[in-house]
Design an enzyme around this catalytic site. Structure first.
Site, PDB file in Angstrom:
ATOM      1  N   CYS A 100      -4.977  -4.672   1.432  1.00  0.00           N
ATOM      2  CA  CYS A 100      -5.364  -4.054   0.152  1.00  0.00           C
ATOM      3  C   CYS A 100      -4.178  -3.594  -0.701  1.00  0.00           C
ATOM      4  O   CYS A 100      -4.198  -3.749  -1.927  1.00  0.00           O
ATOM      5  CB  CYS A 100      -6.334  -2.902   0.393  1.00  0.00           C
ATOM      6  SG  CYS A 100      -5.945  -1.876   1.814  1.00  0.00           S
ATOM      7  N   HIS A 156      -5.350   2.490  -4.280  1.00  0.00           N
ATOM      8  CA  HIS A 156      -3.973   2.449  -3.789  1.00  0.00           C
ATOM      9  C   HIS A 156      -3.033   2.326  -4.998  1.00  0.00           C
ATOM     10  O   HIS A 156      -3.250   1.495  -5.885  1.00  0.00           O
ATOM     11  CB  HIS A 156      -3.756   1.240  -2.882  1.00  0.00           C
ATOM     12  CG  HIS A 156      -4.418   1.350  -1.538  1.00  0.00           C
ATOM     13  ND1 HIS A 156      -4.978   2.504  -1.053  1.00  0.00           N
ATOM     14  CD2 HIS A 156      -4.597   0.410  -0.558  1.00  0.00           C
ATOM     15  CE1 HIS A 156      -5.470   2.288   0.162  1.00  0.00           C
ATOM     16  NE2 HIS A 156      -5.257   1.025   0.486  1.00  0.00           N
TER      17      HIS A 156
END
Ligand SMILES: NC(=O)c1ccc[n+]([C@@H]2O[C@H](COP(=O)([O-])OP(=O)(O)OC[C@H]3O[C@@H](n4cnc5c(N)ncnc54)[C@H](OP(=O)(O)O)[C@@H]3O)[C@@H](O)[C@H]2O)c1
Length: 345
Positions: free
Chosen positions: A145, A238
């Site tokens: 990710c 993120h």
């Protein structure tokens, strides 16, 4: 095309599995016919087996579906896999042997020579690797990710200016560790400067995403990559600080223009999950922020800001994106849409 492809969600009760459930709600190609999880959940109704944590409501059609295990008979053409690395590999191989296509978020098959590590805007041509697989069902994997967030911001610049080397420093959300994930007593009011295996994944996968198809599989891109990965008390999203050196040095304005105007194959094909703007360039000095930007373009865009000259290399910027949507389920669904559009089903 109205929901002609029967799909299963493997790991349906988990963090990424729940994202699949919401992204596949009313999907024009895919109809969820099976939900699959571990022995712990098998036989239960989905609403009893899943601790629902995503903000969107649980879709009505999934509430009373009965959870199966991967070994059961599954009435599906394709599965989206969101089970833990280590367990996923053999289960996914066996599904492919049974003629079921597998789109996976787990790490286990990412480095198989004939398995695409696919990010549809970045390396759509890697999907052709499935033609080298011997099983009737094909396996396609997502990247890690944080790598996905970083590479979405790098690829438009690499195409124009030629990346030479890059440093990543990440600020990663707790949802990246699944549910229940990082204990609250460990992460609240804190920063944890270690995420097992993450730095190695970023350093290797970036080179594969930017690599080219070769007779042996994928020839890794000739770029240097160094990553530092840190967990922070953010729920979703993120963020990556990127510092890069290019073969042809761009100004921040030229880089912003390349990012702003970038369109990939999913945009050209108008795939259902393709964001209109895969990269959004923010001009404000204090953006992107995960809390404000993580759901841009329904979580499928990566937001980039603070694009500026670097004192040592050429450029630096901040990229931020949803780890469970763009970094997992959303990119996987987009990849499967490309697979259907290329008539590989
Ligand atoms: N979270 C993220 O942001 C993110 C991003 C990219 C990639 N990924 C990857 O996606 C995968 C899933 O992550 P997650 O965060 O969703 O994890 P999670 O919340 O821990 O969910 C794991 C899921 O896998 C199921 N499961 C566990 N063992 C199984 C088995 N032997 N057979 C069948 N199902 C099994 C669990 O079912 P039960 O409920 O029955 O235990 C649950 O549904 C992992 O490989 C992870 O590395 C996660």
């Amino acid at each position: 095309m109205t929901q002609t492809v029967k799909v299963g969600i493997l790991g349906a009760t988990g963090m990424v599995g729940q994202r699949f459930a919401t992204l596949l709600d009313n999907h024009p190609y895919f109809r969820v016919t099976e939900v699959v999880a571990s022995e712990r959940s098998a036989g239960k109704l989905y609403r009893d087996a899943a601790t629902w944590v995503v903000d969107d409501p649980m879709p009505a059609w999934i509430r009373d579906m009965r959870v199966k295990t991967p070994a059961d008979d599954l009435d599906v053409d394709l599965v989206f896999s969101a089970i833990p690395g280590g367990k996923a590999g053999p289960l996914e191989t066996s599904l492919a042997e049974r003629g079921i296509h597998v789109f996976s978020n787990a790490r286990d098959h990412r480095w198989d020579a004939d398995v695409p590590l696919l990010l549809p805007e970045v390396n759509p041509e890697h999907l052709s690797l499935v033609e080298r697989q011997k099983t009737p069902g094909k396996i396609v994997t997502n990247g890690n990710c944080s790598t996905i967030t970083a590479v979405m911001s790098l690829k438009p610049l690499h195409d124009v200016f030629g990346l030479r080397r890059v440093f990543f420093a990440t600020y990663q959300a707790v949802s990246g560790a699944g549910y229940p994930g990082v204990p609250s007593l460990a992460i609240m009011n804190n920063v944890i400067p270690y995420i097992g295996g993450e730095e190695e994944k970023m350093e290797k996968e970036t080179r594969r995403f930017l690599g080219s198809i070769s007779p042996e599989g994928v020839a890794l891109a000739d770029v240097g990559v160094s990553a530092t990965c840190v967990r922070v008390p953010v729920q979703e999203g993120h963020t990556v600080a990127v510092t890069a050196e290019f073969r042809s040095k761009p100004t921040p304005e030229e880089a912003a223009e390349a990012l702003r105007t970038w369109q990939g194959v999913p945009q050209k094909l108008k795939l259902p999950s393709a964001p209109q703007r895969p990269v959004i360039v923010r001009a404000e000095a204090d953006r992107p922020q995960p809390r404000k930007d993580v759901y841009a373009e329904k979580g499928m865009a990566v937001s980039v800001g603070r694009l500026r000259a670097d004192a040592l290399l050429d450029l630096k910027w901040i990229a931020s994106g949803s780890n469970t949507i763009r970094g997992a389920a959303g990119s996987n669904v987009l990849g499967a849409e490309l697979f259907v559009a290329e008539k590989r089903l």
